[in-house]
Design a protein around this motif. Structure first.
Motif, mmCIF file in Angstrom:
data_model
loop_
_atom_site.group_PDB
_atom_site.id
_atom_site.type_symbol
_atom_site.label_atom_id
_atom_site.label_comp_id
_atom_site.label_asym_id
_atom_site.label_seq_id
_atom_site.Cartn_x
_atom_site.Cartn_y
_atom_site.Cartn_z
ATOM 1 N N GLU A 150 -12.387 -48.320 11.511
ATOM 2 C CA GLU A 150 -13.529 -48.338 10.581
ATOM 3 C C GLU A 150 -13.093 -48.894 9.224
ATOM 4 O O GLU A 150 -13.771 -49.729 8.628
ATOM 5 C CB GLU A 150 -14.088 -46.927 10.421
ATOM 6 C CG GLU A 150 -14.860 -46.431 11.635
ATOM 7 C CD GLU A 150 -15.002 -44.925 11.673
ATOM 8 O OE1 GLU A 150 -15.632 -44.421 12.609
ATOM 9 O OE2 GLU A 150 -14.494 -44.247 10.753
ATOM 10 N N ASN B 140 -19.961 -37.284 7.899
ATOM 11 C CA ASN B 140 -20.553 -38.574 8.275
ATOM 12 C C ASN B 140 -21.291 -38.523 9.603
ATOM 13 O O ASN B 140 -22.147 -39.368 9.875
ATOM 14 C CB ASN B 140 -19.454 -39.640 8.316
ATOM 15 C CG ASN B 140 -18.917 -39.908 6.920
ATOM 16 O OD1 ASN B 140 -19.633 -39.674 5.938
ATOM 17 N ND2 ASN B 140 -17.686 -40.356 6.820
ATOM 18 N N ASN B 141 -21.011 -37.525 10.418
ATOM 19 C CA ASN B 141 -21.822 -37.347 11.635
ATOM 20 C C ASN B 141 -23.254 -37.030 11.197
ATOM 21 O O ASN B 141 -24.213 -37.603 11.705
ATOM 22 C CB ASN B 141 -21.233 -36.220 12.497
ATOM 23 C CG ASN B 141 -21.726 -36.261 13.939
ATOM 24 O OD1 ASN B 141 -22.475 -35.383 14.354
ATOM 25 N ND2 ASN B 141 -21.367 -37.291 14.680
ATOM 26 N N ASP C 127 -24.948 -40.130 9.931
ATOM 27 C CA ASP C 127 -25.594 -40.907 10.992
ATOM 28 C C ASP C 127 -26.980 -40.368 11.277
ATOM 29 O O ASP C 127 -27.921 -41.108 11.556
ATOM 30 C CB ASP C 127 -24.765 -40.814 12.288
ATOM 31 C CG ASP C 127 -23.431 -41.503 12.169
ATOM 32 O OD1 ASP C 127 -22.565 -41.278 13.045
ATOM 33 O OD2 ASP C 127 -23.222 -42.259 11.194
ATOM 34 N N GLY D 62 -18.753 -34.547 14.507
ATOM 35 C CA GLY D 62 -18.274 -35.569 15.450
ATOM 36 C C GLY D 62 -16.759 -35.537 15.457
ATOM 37 O O GLY D 62 -16.158 -34.503 15.707
ATOM 38 N N THR D 63 -16.155 -36.646 15.120
ATOM 39 C CA THR D 63 -14.680 -36.733 15.205
ATOM 40 C C THR D 63 -14.002 -35.935 14.096
ATOM 41 O O THR D 63 -12.795 -35.778 14.106
ATOM 42 C CB THR D 63 -14.227 -38.201 15.080
ATOM 43 O OG1 THR D 63 -14.800 -38.746 13.882
ATOM 44 C CG2 THR D 63 -14.677 -39.011 16.292
ATOM 45 N N GLY D 64 -14.778 -35.429 13.158
ATOM 46 C CA GLY D 64 -14.157 -34.676 12.055
ATOM 47 C C GLY D 64 -14.069 -33.198 12.324
ATOM 48 O O GLY D 64 -13.605 -32.430 11.485
ATOM 49 N N ARG E 236 -12.256 -27.324 13.825
ATOM 50 C CA ARG E 236 -12.148 -25.978 14.405
ATOM 51 C C ARG E 236 -13.476 -25.665 15.074
ATOM 52 O O ARG E 236 -14.421 -26.455 14.949
ATOM 53 C CB ARG E 236 -11.849 -24.966 13.299
ATOM 54 C CG ARG E 236 -12.906 -24.922 12.212
ATOM 55 C CD ARG E 236 -12.490 -24.096 10.990
ATOM 56 N NE ARG E 236 -13.587 -23.991 10.042
ATOM 57 C CZ ARG E 236 -13.945 -24.959 9.190
ATOM 58 N NH1 ARG E 236 -13.290 -26.122 9.208
ATOM 59 N NH2 ARG E 236 -14.976 -24.803 8.372
ATOM 60 N N GLY E 237 -13.580 -24.561 15.773
ATOM 61 C CA GLY E 237 -14.832 -24.227 16.444
ATOM 62 C C GLY E 237 -15.936 -24.006 15.423
ATOM 63 O O GLY E 237 -15.668 -23.748 14.251
ATOM 64 N N ASP F 163 -22.307 -39.223 18.694
ATOM 65 C CA ASP F 163 -20.858 -39.432 18.824
ATOM 66 C C ASP F 163 -20.244 -38.439 19.804
ATOM 67 O O ASP F 163 -19.678 -38.859 20.814
ATOM 68 C CB ASP F 163 -20.151 -39.346 17.480
ATOM 69 C CG ASP F 163 -18.852 -40.159 17.502
ATOM 70 O OD1 ASP F 163 -18.011 -39.966 16.623
ATOM 71 O OD2 ASP F 163 -18.679 -40.979 18.434
HETATM 72 N N1 LIG Z 1 -16.411 -43.184 8.891
HETATM 73 C C1 LIG Z 1 -17.264 -44.165 9.246
HETATM 74 O O1 LIG Z 1 -17.289 -45.262 8.749
HETATM 75 C C2 LIG Z 1 -18.195 -43.887 10.332
HETATM 76 C C3 LIG Z 1 -18.284 -42.593 10.815
HETATM 77 N N2 LIG Z 1 -19.176 -42.305 11.776
HETATM 78 C C4 LIG Z 1 -19.552 -40.943 12.021
HETATM 79 O O2 LIG Z 1 -18.756 -40.086 11.240
HETATM 80 C C5 LIG Z 1 -18.292 -39.003 12.051
HETATM 81 C C6 LIG Z 1 -17.028 -38.448 11.495
HETATM 82 O O3 LIG Z 1 -17.405 -37.984 10.218
HETATM 83 P P1 LIG Z 1 -16.472 -36.984 9.395
HETATM 84 O O4 LIG Z 1 -17.100 -36.855 8.062
HETATM 85 O O5 LIG Z 1 -15.077 -37.428 9.491
HETATM 86 O O6 LIG Z 1 -16.531 -35.599 10.140
HETATM 87 P P2 LIG Z 1 -17.712 -34.848 10.848
HETATM 88 O O7 LIG Z 1 -19.031 -35.347 10.333
HETATM 89 O O8 LIG Z 1 -17.486 -34.904 12.292
HETATM 90 O O9 LIG Z 1 -17.480 -33.332 10.332
HETATM 91 C C7 LIG Z 1 -17.974 -33.022 9.059
HETATM 92 C C8 LIG Z 1 -17.051 -32.171 8.239
HETATM 93 O O10 LIG Z 1 -17.275 -30.824 8.631
HETATM 94 C C9 LIG Z 1 -16.112 -30.043 8.328
HETATM 95 N N3 LIG Z 1 -15.885 -29.266 9.530
HETATM 96 C C10 LIG Z 1 -15.098 -29.562 10.570
HETATM 97 N N4 LIG Z 1 -15.175 -28.604 11.512
HETATM 98 C C11 LIG Z 1 -16.041 -27.690 11.031
HETATM 99 C C12 LIG Z 1 -16.561 -26.479 11.536
HETATM 100 N N5 LIG Z 1 -16.204 -26.016 12.746
HETATM 101 N N6 LIG Z 1 -17.426 -25.768 10.786
HETATM 102 C C13 LIG Z 1 -17.800 -26.231 9.570
HETATM 103 N N7 LIG Z 1 -17.361 -27.398 9.016
HETATM 104 C C14 LIG Z 1 -16.487 -28.099 9.766
HETATM 105 C C15 LIG Z 1 -15.009 -31.008 8.019
HETATM 106 O O11 LIG Z 1 -14.755 -30.920 6.646
HETATM 107 C C16 LIG Z 1 -15.598 -32.369 8.396
HETATM 108 O O12 LIG Z 1 -15.188 -33.362 7.524
HETATM 109 C C17 LIG Z 1 -18.164 -39.599 13.407
HETATM 110 O O13 LIG Z 1 -18.220 -38.624 14.421
HETATM 111 C C18 LIG Z 1 -19.360 -40.531 13.462
HETATM 112 O O14 LIG Z 1 -20.495 -39.823 13.866
HETATM 113 C C19 LIG Z 1 -20.102 -43.390 12.150
HETATM 114 O O15 LIG Z 1 -20.635 -43.211 13.375
HETATM 115 C C20 LIG Z 1 -19.414 -44.715 12.185
HETATM 116 C C21 LIG Z 1 -18.975 -45.021 10.819
#
Ligand SMILES: NC(=O)C1=CN([C@@H]2O[C@H](COP(=O)(O)OP(=O)(O)OC[C@H]3O[C@@H](n4cnc5c(N)ncnc54)[C@H](O)[C@@H]3O)[C@@H](O)[C@H]2O)[C@H](O)CC1
Ligand SMILES: [K+]
Length: 440
Positions: free
Chosen positions: A15, A54-55, A58, A115-117, A120-121, A144
């Protein structure tokens, strides 16, 4: 056409290296998500659950695009966006945003929580609410990954609802093709976004099989030599599978005649492994405790498939280096030869291929094909009814035939796994291993 697979870290690298900015990638992702949802279900009332990252971003983008198509869309946020990308996406959504907790169900639920971020559960209350909303929806779409799935290992970090449709972006993640997560995906759509998925990990797809050359003869089409052991039924399944998979000539060395074989399969008394015409040796199915037959097979320089009982007789994995071998262990045989290697099934398979210098087909409800050079094939879902005695013998025979037909070891193993799964689909739920033979 195979679909590439990237770990979460490799996806983030791709990305960041993309020719367009991250905001544009998210716009493409959200728009593709909306498009896939609309095609799948023509837009009933929709509830999109947005997480803090970022999930969730989306999800806000998809909400805007679905609403622009006239779909009645509601958005419920678990928390305010924490990333710049998601904040912008939230601002560009001009509809209301409800609180996650009180949000009422809708016929179509879109899970954009994590999503990929995911690290933890999910909080139990969040997981519980998610499962209630999923249970009340007619259609569940995961953005995702279904939330709760660990992207690289396929583990479920909390209870995960089963999606009807999962839309992923740029490349599959290992979890899309590893158990238990694979069983939660529903139909898996890979949406294109402007990243370059440079990867040696991919999902297996229909193979290009070597054509039968003009003027071929039975040796040039490939001679498979199978070594019978103490239980001849298994090697008979393998040999028949090899014959049905296009080997020009299948020969079994056996100390006693094996009944019920096709007449085209030749039975001989002594192994003659020095025969330069052997295209692939096959040892293991029904071998029993006859290590001397494995040792005999390892004296041959021919490519070989080592399966079933033979795997347990190898001893040290590096005994196979230089043997041009394809190993086809199921979970127990894998652990017996390679021990309990840490890491995901993907990492275990690659480590095994490296230490043994062999192609390793790590079988299971999720089957992987690993090469010593780092290539890793992930099989698409195969019917659960493959879990019946003898199907492994058939797979070994298919791979041996493809190898004898001249396919490189890794390609022959990938093709064999793919064809084996499709044959099982055609054979249907009541199949036994023998039935596979008519569908090869
Ligand atoms: N980065 C890009 O250009 C693109 C990303 N895509 C989408 O982005 C997600 C990945 O986003 P990210 O911000 O890294 O993480 P998440 O949205 O999956 O998680 C959010 C955030 O939540 C916190 N966290 C983690 N686990 C927990 C939990 N169990 N309870 C509460 N909070 C939690 C943690 O801080 C994470 O950062 C990817 O999946 C795509 O959907 C675009 O699709 C493409 C561009
Ligand atoms: K999700």
């Amino acid at each position: 056409m195979t679909r590439p697979i990237l770990t979460a870290a490799r996806m983030r690298e791709a990305e960041l290296a993309a020719p367009v900015g991250l905001a544009e990638l998210m716009e493409q992702a959200g728009q593709s998500l909306a498009e896939a949802i609309f095609r799948h279900s023509a837009g009933p009332e929709t509830l999109i659950l947005c997480g803090p990252g970022n999930n969730g971003g989306d999800g806000y983008v998809a909400a805007r695009h679905l609403s622009a198509r006239g779909v009645k869309v509601r958005v419920a946020a678990l928390a305010e966006p924490t990333t710049d990308l998601a904040k912008v996406a939230r601002q560009r959504w001009d509809g209301p945003v409800e609180a996650f907790d009180g949000a009422a169900p809708a016929p179509l639920l879109v899970d954009c929580l994590f999503g990929t971020g995911l690290s933890r559960g999910l909080e139990p209350a969040v997981a519980e609410r998610l499962s209630v909303l999923a249970g009340s929806a007619r259609t569940v779409v995961a953005c995702d990954l279904p939330s709760g799935v660990e992207a690289d290992s396929g583990a479920l970090l909390s209870p995960v609802p089963t999606a009807d449709l999962t839309v992923t972006f740029g490349a599959l993640k290992p979890a899309h093709r590893l158990m238990p997560a694979m069983a939660r995906m529903g139909r898996l759509v890979l949406a294109h976004i402007a990243i370059e998925p440079d990867t040696r990990w991919f999902e297996l797809a229909e193979p290009d099989l070597p054509p039968v050359a003009e003027g071929a003869h039975k040796y040039s089409r490939g001679l498979v030599h199978a070594l019978a052991g103490s239980m001849p039924g298994a090697i008979a399944l393998s040999a028949t599978a090899a014959a049905r998979s296009g080997a020009g000539y299948v020969r079994i060395s056996t100390s006693a005649p094996i009944p019920g074989l096709p007449l085209s399969v030749v039975q001989v008394g002594d192994a003659q492994l020095g025969d330069p015409r052997i295209g692939c040796l096959l040892v293991g199915p029904g071998l029993g405790k006859l290590p001397q037959l494995l040792t005999l097979a390892l004296t041959s320089r021919a490519p070989k498939v080592i399966d079933a009982d033979a795997i347990g007789l190898v001893g040290e994995p590096d005994r196979l280096r230089g043997q041009d071998a394809i190993l086809t262990p199921h979970g127990g045989e894998f652990a017996q030869l390679f021990g309990d290697h840490p890491g995901s099934k993907a990492e275990q398979a690659l480590a095994a291929a490296a230490v043994s210098g062999s192609v390793v087909v790590y079988k299971g409800p999720d089957t992987l094909v690993a090469s010593p050079d780092g290539r890793l094939g992930f099989a698409p879902p195969a019917p659960a009814w493959l879990a019946t005695a003898g199907t492994g013998d058939v797979l070994a025979g298919i791979i041996a035939a493809l190898r004898a037909r001249g396919m490189p070891a890794f390609d022959a193993a990938c093709a064999g796994v793919w064809l084996h799964g499709r044959a099982a689909e055609r054979a249907g739920p009541a199949m036994i291993a023998d039935d596979l033979l008519e569908h090869l």
